[in-house]
Enzyme design. Structure first.
Site, short mmCIF file in Angstrom:
data_model
loop_
_atom_site.label_atom_id
_atom_site.label_comp_id
_atom_site.label_asym_id
_atom_site.label_seq_id
_atom_site.Cartn_x
_atom_site.Cartn_y
_atom_site.Cartn_z
N SER A 107 0.83 -1.21 0.00
CA SER A 107 0.00 0.00 0.00
C SER A 107 0.86 1.26 0.00
O SER A 107 1.93 1.29 0.61
CB SER A 107 -0.88 -0.01 1.25
OG SER A 107 -1.41 1.28 1.50
N TYR A 130 -2.29 5.48 -4.25
CA TYR A 130 -3.34 6.46 -4.02
C TYR A 130 -2.88 7.74 -4.69
O TYR A 130 -1.70 8.13 -4.55
CB TYR A 130 -3.52 6.73 -2.52
CG TYR A 130 -4.36 5.72 -1.78
CD1 TYR A 130 -5.60 5.32 -2.26
CD2 TYR A 130 -3.92 5.20 -0.57
CE1 TYR A 130 -6.38 4.40 -1.56
CE2 TYR A 130 -4.70 4.29 0.15
CZ TYR A 130 -5.93 3.90 -0.36
OH TYR A 130 -6.70 3.01 0.33
N THR A 156 -5.80 2.54 -7.02
CA THR A 156 -7.07 2.49 -6.28
C THR A 156 -7.91 3.71 -6.61
O THR A 156 -7.46 4.85 -6.49
CB THR A 156 -6.79 2.42 -4.76
OG1 THR A 156 -6.04 1.23 -4.52
CG2 THR A 156 -8.08 2.37 -3.95
N LYS A 252 -8.37 -0.73 -9.32
CA LYS A 252 -9.02 -1.30 -8.12
C LYS A 252 -10.17 -0.41 -7.64
O LYS A 252 -10.02 0.80 -7.57
CB LYS A 252 -7.98 -1.43 -7.01
CG LYS A 252 -8.51 -1.92 -5.67
CD LYS A 252 -7.37 -2.20 -4.70
CE LYS A 252 -7.86 -2.86 -3.44
NZ LYS A 252 -8.42 -1.95 -2.47
N HIS A 276 -13.77 -1.90 -1.38
CA HIS A 276 -12.75 -1.55 -0.37
C HIS A 276 -13.06 -2.25 0.96
O HIS A 276 -12.83 -1.70 2.04
CB HIS A 276 -12.72 -0.02 -0.18
CG HIS A 276 -11.36 0.54 0.07
ND1 HIS A 276 -10.62 1.17 -0.89
CD2 HIS A 276 -10.59 0.57 1.18
CE1 HIS A 276 -9.47 1.58 -0.37
NE2 HIS A 276 -9.42 1.22 0.88
C1 FNR Z 1 -7.64 -1.74 3.23
N1 FNR Z 1 -7.76 -1.57 1.85
C2 FNR Z 1 -6.88 -0.77 1.18
N2 FNR Z 1 -6.94 -0.66 -0.18
C3 FNR Z 1 -6.05 0.09 -0.85
O1 FNR Z 1 -6.12 0.15 -2.07
N3 FNR Z 1 -5.07 0.74 -0.17
C4 FNR Z 1 -4.95 0.71 1.18
O2 FNR Z 1 -4.05 1.31 1.76
C5 FNR Z 1 -5.90 -0.04 1.90
N4 FNR Z 1 -5.87 -0.09 3.26
C6 FNR Z 1 -6.69 -0.96 3.93
C7 FNR Z 1 -6.56 -1.11 5.31
C8 FNR Z 1 -7.33 -2.05 5.97
C9 FNR Z 1 -7.15 -2.24 7.45
C10 FNR Z 1 -8.25 -2.85 5.27
C11 FNR Z 1 -9.07 -3.90 5.97
C12 FNR Z 1 -8.41 -2.68 3.92
C13 FNR Z 1 -8.75 -2.37 1.10
C14 FNR Z 1 -8.14 -3.73 0.72
O3 FNR Z 1 -7.16 -3.58 -0.26
C15 FNR Z 1 -9.22 -4.68 0.19
O4 FNR Z 1 -9.94 -4.05 -0.82
C16 FNR Z 1 -10.17 -5.17 1.28
O5 FNR Z 1 -9.46 -5.45 2.47
C17 FNR Z 1 -10.90 -6.40 0.83
O6 FNR Z 1 -11.82 -6.81 1.77
P1 FNR Z 1 -11.54 -7.94 2.89
O7 FNR Z 1 -10.77 -9.06 2.24
O8 FNR Z 1 -10.75 -7.28 3.96
O9 FNR Z 1 -12.91 -8.29 3.33
#
Ligand code: FNR
Length: 383
Positions: A107, A130, A156, A252, A276
């Site tokens: 990330s 991002y 994203t 994404k 997300h």
């Molecule tokens: C995320 N997600 C996320 N996505 C992204 O593009 N950049 C990021 O920095 C983050 N940070 C992030 C932190 C936390 C704590 C979570 C739980 C999620 C979203 C992540 O990439 C993904 O889309 C989701 O986690 C998918 O859902 P599940 O598998 O957690 O249910």
């Protein structure tokens, strides 16, 4: 050592080991959390068709993602602050993914920097971007990802403005945590985590500190995001990023068939159907529910990946059988990481692969690439 048989077992250990602030950060959705809950409950509504008297020897979960071979079509999703769940968490997760043979996505909001992960793993990983307002920073970070040999850029699109998560505001989420009285009381029972953190210098946002303008105090993640992230991101700007990057591009956060059509025409190598993990638009449909419409719209034009709500190999199988080419796990690997570090991420991947493999066999399938709608009973309102 407790016997770990499923992702929920890892979650229970994770909850005991990691400060409440970071557990809540992972384990919450935005606003009423309705999308967060439906991401899981919608998977449960899809039923599997049981098949018998089929030779189940020689099964394989191997597949590809954007042309890269994978041990199973399950990548680690980008997760901000991973290095707060366990010291040097991004490196531990990347090492586990490398050894297992699945992609790791770093990330933008990680604690370990692009350079830290590249030096420690000596292995290509994917970088998630991002888009910030600060153009110099944007160009510099793309350049850093190129220099580190990242083999895909995951852009994203669903977080240019932050969906509010109540608990993060109430907990005063920051990295590293501010040592208020409630935090110190919590840490008293989680001293192993504290000891681990004292042994690393990586406690700040490694990719952005000292780079993006105005960084220095990221104590309020939500106000910092509002200042830094570019609210004007549109397809013209995405095209500029595609040209600056010049490599494999994954978009994404697509959860709508019309957006999927634009993304496919745009020439993305893959799209990730995602909300997300229920952290952004509360009230949005689960990504598994949106998948059939999106497959119908662009299934023959672009590789379709899916995340949000996957907690088991059965969930992976359902997504693949409904037309996704591959999937990602976010929280499922974070539970493992917080519970047991690198070994916990490996455990999460093993649990999911075993469930996928056995469920495939009981569905009468030997090759993960042959799964299809014939394996499922899909609720009518999904179609
Ligand atoms: C995320 N997600 C996320 N996505 C992204 O593009 N950049 C990021 O920095 C983050 N940070 C992030 C932190 C936390 C704590 C979570 C739980 C999620 C979203 C992540 O990439 C993904 O889309 C989701 O986690 C998918 O859902 P599940 O598998 O957690 O249910």
């Amino acid at each position: 050592m407790p016997v770990i048989t499923c992702i929920d077992d890892l979650k229970a250990i994770y909850r005991r080991r990691v400060p409440r602030m970071f557990y809540d950060y992972a384990e919450s959705g935005s606003y009423t959390e309705s999308t967060f809950r439906e991401n899981s409950s919608d998977f449960a509504r899809i039923k599997l068709r049981q098949k018998v008297a089929v030779d189940m020897t020689g099964r394989t979960t191997e597949s590809t993602m954007i042309g890269q071979k994978v041990a199973m079509p399950v990548a680690l999703a980008p997760v901000g602050l991973t290095g707060m769940q366990s010291a040097d968490g991004e490196i531990k997760a990347a090492q586990a993914a490398k050894k297992f043979g699945v992609p790791f996505t770093l990330s933008t909001m990680s604690i370990c920097s692009i350079e830290d992960v590249a030096a420690a793993t000596q292995h290509p990983f994917w970088f998630q971007l991002y888009v910030m307002r600060d153009q110099e920073f944007l160009e510099a970070i793309i350049e850093r990802a190129k220099r580190a040999n990242c083999s895909a850029l995951v852009l994203t699109l669903d977080l240019q403005i932050l969906g509010q998560r109540h608990k993060d505001l109430k907990n005063g989420l920051s990295a590293p945590p501010k040592l208020t009285l409630p935090v110190m009381m919590d840490l008293a029972t989680k001293w192993r985590w504290g000891l681990e953190m004292l042994q690393t210098k990586r406690r700040f946002f490694g990719n952005i500190v000292g780079h993006a303008k105005g960084v220095g105090d990221t104590s309020s993640l939500s106000s910092w995001t509002a200042e830094q992230f570019d609210p004007q991101l549109d397809w013209n700007k995405i095209a500029r990023i595609r040209d600056l990057w010049g490599g494999k591009l994954i978009l994404k956060g697509i959860n709508d068939p019309d957006d999927a059509r634009i993304a496919a025409d745009f020439g993305a190598d893959a799209i990730i159907v995602s909300n997300h993990g229920g952290r952004q638009l509360d009230g949005a449909a689960s990504s598994i529910r949106m998948l059939p419409e999106i497959v119908e719209a662009v299934g023959d034009k672009v590789e379709i990946h899916l995340d949000s709500g996957i907690r088991s190999g059965q969930d992976v199988l359902k997504a693949l059988a409904m037309g996704a080419h591959a999937t990602y796990i976010g929280r499922a690997f974070i539970y493992g990481l917080g519970a047991m570090g690198e070994a916990g991420v490996t455990k999460a991947l093993e649990v999911i692969r075993n469930e996928l493999d056995i469920t495939m066999a009981l569905c009468g399938e030997r090759d993960v690439r042959n799964l299809g709608r014939h394996n499922l009973m899909i609720p009518r309102d999904f179609l």
